[in-house]
Design a protein around this motif. Sequence first.
Motif, mmCIF file in Angstrom:
data_model
loop_
_atom_site.group_PDB
_atom_site.id
_atom_site.type_symbol
_atom_site.label_atom_id
_atom_site.label_comp_id
_atom_site.label_asym_id
_atom_site.label_seq_id
_atom_site.Cartn_x
_atom_site.Cartn_y
_atom_site.Cartn_z
ATOM 1 N N ARG A 153 -8.508 24.970 -17.365
ATOM 2 C CA ARG A 153 -9.716 25.220 -16.631
ATOM 3 C C ARG A 153 -9.597 25.216 -15.147
ATOM 4 O O ARG A 153 -9.338 23.907 -14.882
ATOM 5 C CB ARG A 153 -11.008 24.605 -17.494
ATOM 6 N N VAL A 154 -10.162 26.109 -14.487
ATOM 7 C CA VAL A 154 -10.216 26.038 -13.147
ATOM 8 C C VAL A 154 -11.573 26.748 -12.678
ATOM 9 O O VAL A 154 -11.899 27.832 -13.169
ATOM 10 C CB VAL A 154 -9.202 26.685 -12.266
ATOM 11 N N GLN A 155 -12.705 26.070 -12.032
ATOM 12 C CA GLN A 155 -13.894 26.847 -11.615
ATOM 13 C C GLN A 155 -13.843 27.023 -10.232
ATOM 14 O O GLN A 155 -13.373 26.254 -9.347
ATOM 15 C CB GLN A 155 -15.181 25.608 -11.849
ATOM 16 N N VAL A 156 -14.021 28.542 -10.106
ATOM 17 C CA VAL A 156 -13.827 28.732 -8.515
ATOM 18 C C VAL A 156 -15.146 29.285 -7.991
ATOM 19 O O VAL A 156 -15.936 29.780 -8.670
ATOM 20 C CB VAL A 156 -13.024 30.194 -8.747
ATOM 21 N N VAL A 157 -15.418 28.544 -6.767
ATOM 22 C CA VAL A 157 -16.540 28.775 -6.326
ATOM 23 C C VAL A 157 -16.298 29.653 -4.714
ATOM 24 O O VAL A 157 -15.565 29.161 -3.892
ATOM 25 C CB VAL A 157 -17.395 27.570 -5.869
ATOM 26 N N SER A 158 -16.711 30.874 -4.390
ATOM 27 C CA SER A 158 -16.566 31.738 -3.323
ATOM 28 C C SER A 158 -17.555 31.108 -2.133
ATOM 29 O O SER A 158 -18.936 31.111 -2.658
ATOM 30 C CB SER A 158 -16.786 33.404 -3.512
ATOM 31 N N MET A 159 -17.486 30.608 -1.337
ATOM 32 C CA MET A 159 -17.986 30.317 -0.034
ATOM 33 C C MET A 159 -17.957 30.980 1.449
ATOM 34 O O MET A 159 -17.136 31.880 1.206
ATOM 35 C CB MET A 159 -17.928 28.787 0.208
ATOM 36 N N ASP A 160 -18.657 30.881 2.192
ATOM 37 C CA ASP A 160 -18.764 31.477 3.333
ATOM 38 C C ASP A 160 -17.849 30.430 4.570
ATOM 39 O O ASP A 160 -18.343 29.599 4.738
ATOM 40 C CB ASP A 160 -19.710 31.804 3.900
ATOM 41 N N TRP A 161 -16.645 30.766 4.716
ATOM 42 C CA TRP A 161 -15.761 31.668 4.449
ATOM 43 C C TRP A 161 -14.451 31.032 3.776
ATOM 44 O O TRP A 161 -13.491 30.926 4.401
ATOM 45 C CB TRP A 161 -15.483 32.740 5.377
ATOM 46 N N LYS A 162 -14.452 30.568 2.647
ATOM 47 C CA LYS A 162 -13.665 29.622 2.090
ATOM 48 C C LYS A 162 -13.641 29.577 0.488
ATOM 49 O O LYS A 162 -14.572 30.165 0.058
ATOM 50 C CB LYS A 162 -13.489 28.363 2.661
ATOM 51 N N TRP A 163 -12.558 29.015 -0.120
ATOM 52 C CA TRP A 163 -12.481 29.103 -1.703
ATOM 53 C C TRP A 163 -12.507 27.707 -2.182
ATOM 54 O O TRP A 163 -11.979 26.885 -1.627
ATOM 55 C CB TRP A 163 -11.459 29.535 -2.324
ATOM 56 N N LEU A 164 -13.523 27.052 -2.963
ATOM 57 C CA LEU A 164 -13.596 25.839 -3.832
ATOM 58 C C LEU A 164 -12.927 26.102 -5.054
ATOM 59 O O LEU A 164 -13.430 26.801 -5.978
ATOM 60 C CB LEU A 164 -14.760 25.277 -3.493
ATOM 61 N N GLN A 243 -10.788 34.591 4.660
ATOM 62 C CA GLN A 243 -11.207 34.020 3.580
ATOM 63 C C GLN A 243 -10.207 34.084 2.262
ATOM 64 O O GLN A 243 -9.950 34.886 1.579
ATOM 65 C CB GLN A 243 -12.556 34.625 2.803
ATOM 66 N N ARG A 244 -9.188 33.316 2.758
ATOM 67 C CA ARG A 244 -7.680 33.442 2.120
ATOM 68 C C ARG A 244 -7.443 32.048 1.336
ATOM 69 O O ARG A 244 -7.938 31.013 1.854
ATOM 70 C CB ARG A 244 -6.576 33.994 2.634
ATOM 71 N N PHE A 245 -6.351 31.848 0.223
ATOM 72 C CA PHE A 245 -6.151 30.896 -0.281
ATOM 73 C C PHE A 245 -4.568 30.885 -0.597
ATOM 74 O O PHE A 245 -4.018 31.977 -0.804
ATOM 75 C CB PHE A 245 -6.850 30.449 -1.313
ATOM 76 N N LYS A 246 -3.817 29.546 -0.737
ATOM 77 C CA LYS A 246 -2.691 29.598 -1.322
ATOM 78 C C LYS A 246 -2.309 29.518 -2.477
ATOM 79 O O LYS A 246 -3.147 28.499 -3.170
ATOM 80 C CB LYS A 246 -1.706 28.461 -0.499
ATOM 81 N N LEU A 247 -1.549 30.219 -3.379
ATOM 82 C CA LEU A 247 -1.411 30.175 -4.490
ATOM 83 C C LEU A 247 -0.063 29.618 -5.030
ATOM 84 O O LEU A 247 0.997 30.416 -4.410
ATOM 85 C CB LEU A 247 -1.670 31.528 -5.226
ATOM 86 N N MET A 275 -22.810 19.892 0.642
ATOM 87 C CA MET A 275 -23.778 20.273 1.615
ATOM 88 C C MET A 275 -23.258 20.544 2.936
ATOM 89 O O MET A 275 -23.705 21.756 3.356
ATOM 90 C CB MET A 275 -25.179 19.552 1.449
ATOM 91 N N ALA A 276 -22.321 19.686 3.319
ATOM 92 C CA ALA A 276 -21.682 20.145 4.606
ATOM 93 C C ALA A 276 -20.705 21.223 4.622
ATOM 94 O O ALA A 276 -20.335 21.746 5.308
ATOM 95 C CB ALA A 276 -21.028 18.847 5.129
ATOM 96 N N LEU A 277 -19.905 21.174 3.266
ATOM 97 C CA LEU A 277 -18.794 22.236 3.027
ATOM 98 C C LEU A 277 -19.416 23.640 3.028
ATOM 99 O O LEU A 277 -18.730 24.596 3.326
ATOM 100 C CB LEU A 277 -18.131 21.733 1.987
ATOM 101 N N VAL A 278 -20.594 23.601 2.467
ATOM 102 C CA VAL A 278 -21.286 24.928 2.181
ATOM 103 C C VAL A 278 -21.532 25.707 3.179
ATOM 104 O O VAL A 278 -21.785 27.104 3.205
ATOM 105 C CB VAL A 278 -22.389 24.908 0.987
ATOM 106 N N LYS A 279 -21.812 25.154 4.446
ATOM 107 C CA LYS A 279 -22.202 25.920 5.450
ATOM 108 C C LYS A 279 -20.987 26.771 6.116
ATOM 109 O O LYS A 279 -19.780 26.600 5.833
ATOM 110 C CB LYS A 279 -22.452 24.748 6.694
ATOM 111 N N PRO A 280 -21.537 27.960 6.735
ATOM 112 C CA PRO A 280 -20.166 29.124 7.030
ATOM 113 C C PRO A 280 -19.289 28.305 7.996
ATOM 114 O O PRO A 280 -19.763 27.728 8.946
ATOM 115 C CB PRO A 280 -21.222 30.108 7.625
ATOM 116 N N SER A 281 -18.068 28.468 7.554
ATOM 117 C CA SER A 281 -17.225 28.297 8.617
ATOM 118 C C SER A 281 -15.580 29.070 8.433
ATOM 119 O O SER A 281 -15.820 29.462 7.177
ATOM 120 C CB SER A 281 -16.664 26.671 8.229
ATOM 121 N N GLU A 282 -15.062 29.113 9.338
ATOM 122 C CA GLU A 282 -13.898 30.144 9.161
ATOM 123 C C GLU A 282 -12.673 29.485 9.437
ATOM 124 O O GLU A 282 -12.440 28.042 10.100
ATOM 125 C CB GLU A 282 -14.162 31.069 10.391
#
Length: 407
Positions: A153-164, A243-247, A275-282
């Motif tokens: 199981r993997v839970q994916v959260v799309s954030m501005d602008w990154k992936w958790l 907003q990309r990630f390595k697979l 709360m600090a991570l969810v802030k928009p960042s590039e």
Amino acid sequence: MSNVAPHASAYMGRMLQPLTKAATRMRAGLLCSLPLILSACDRAVLNPAGQVARQQRDIIAISTGLMLLIIVPVMILTVIFAWRYRKGKGGTYDPNFDHSTALELVIWSAPLLIIIILGALTWSSTHLLDPFRPLDRPAVAQDADAPRENMLRVQVVSMDWKWLFIYPDQGIATVNELVLPVGRQVRFDITSTNMMSTFYAPTMAGMIYAMPGMQSTLHAVLDKPVTAEGLSGMYTGAGFADQRFKLYGVPTARFDQWVAEAKGSGRALDLPTYMALVKPSEKVPVMHFAAVQPDLFRRVMERCVEPGKPCMSDVMRHDMGRGGGNPHDVRPGAGMTPGRGSAPLHGDKPEGAIFKSPEEKGSGEHFTKPTHPNQARGVTKPGDATNRNMTELSPWRSPLDAAAARA
């Protein structure tokens, strides 16, 4: 005149020499760039590393081949018809031609047959590749130690602008890095914090929407080691391009080692960190978290991460329990104030006042008494049974007759 021709030929040769050299350089440049052009054909969609992506590639190839069955013959026949039925010497031009049964059968039957085949292919693939549906036959594991029956199981959260990425069973989380064991089926639960985006790993599976306040699901599996890239396929603002990630698809032993390395990072994904991570960042670098705040994904999906903010399920439970209703009654409208036309919670729907007699309706301050003794029936007593007496309208008279009589 005999001396002019050689001079003209020499002059024209000198004029065309630069053009000839330019054409030669152009051909050489095209030949040199041909490997680069052909290398662009090796795209992620056409070079899958997962079972779902491979089936999607096959559907693209089959659909393209079926459409070429029409496109190629049409292009060839266009040239043949233009040459054979030309007007002139050797042609069979017929200005009176208007119909051919054989030609009509070919023109309509071939596209119809292709449409039927494409429709059947679309219908079957839509059900077989349903992202919410677990895979029937996962890919064969690359090593004997891979737990084929245990779904990751993997839970994916799309954030501005990154992936958790949260691994709830392993108790770790990562940012912009997704590592999966080869040959093991994975269930992705996908949501977003702010804007609608798409979770897209071309070498593994198709594109799935990530929406705030909602959860999407994707089942996939990698059947060979791979190093690829995932992205968001929907424009979401300034940092969308990054907003990309390595697979990484790795053997089971390497995946277990990677989990141990993440646990050794010593950093926890608690509420303040989130709360600090969810802030928009590039262009956010890869991060590893050794521990995750319990129930973080559910709180992100129900938009209640902030302290003191109620979750959507709590709000819905409170609304269903309004007015002393049963909070466990999940019927539509249970415990909530019924609107116009809604079904009653208990018993039958009450009859409207227009169908009741004055005795049934009773009296009250909102009932207006007649102001004139000769007032017509039905104005002040719309529910009276005498209003249904239609004998006064027989014989029926037109309103124009009544107006003429008054005149």
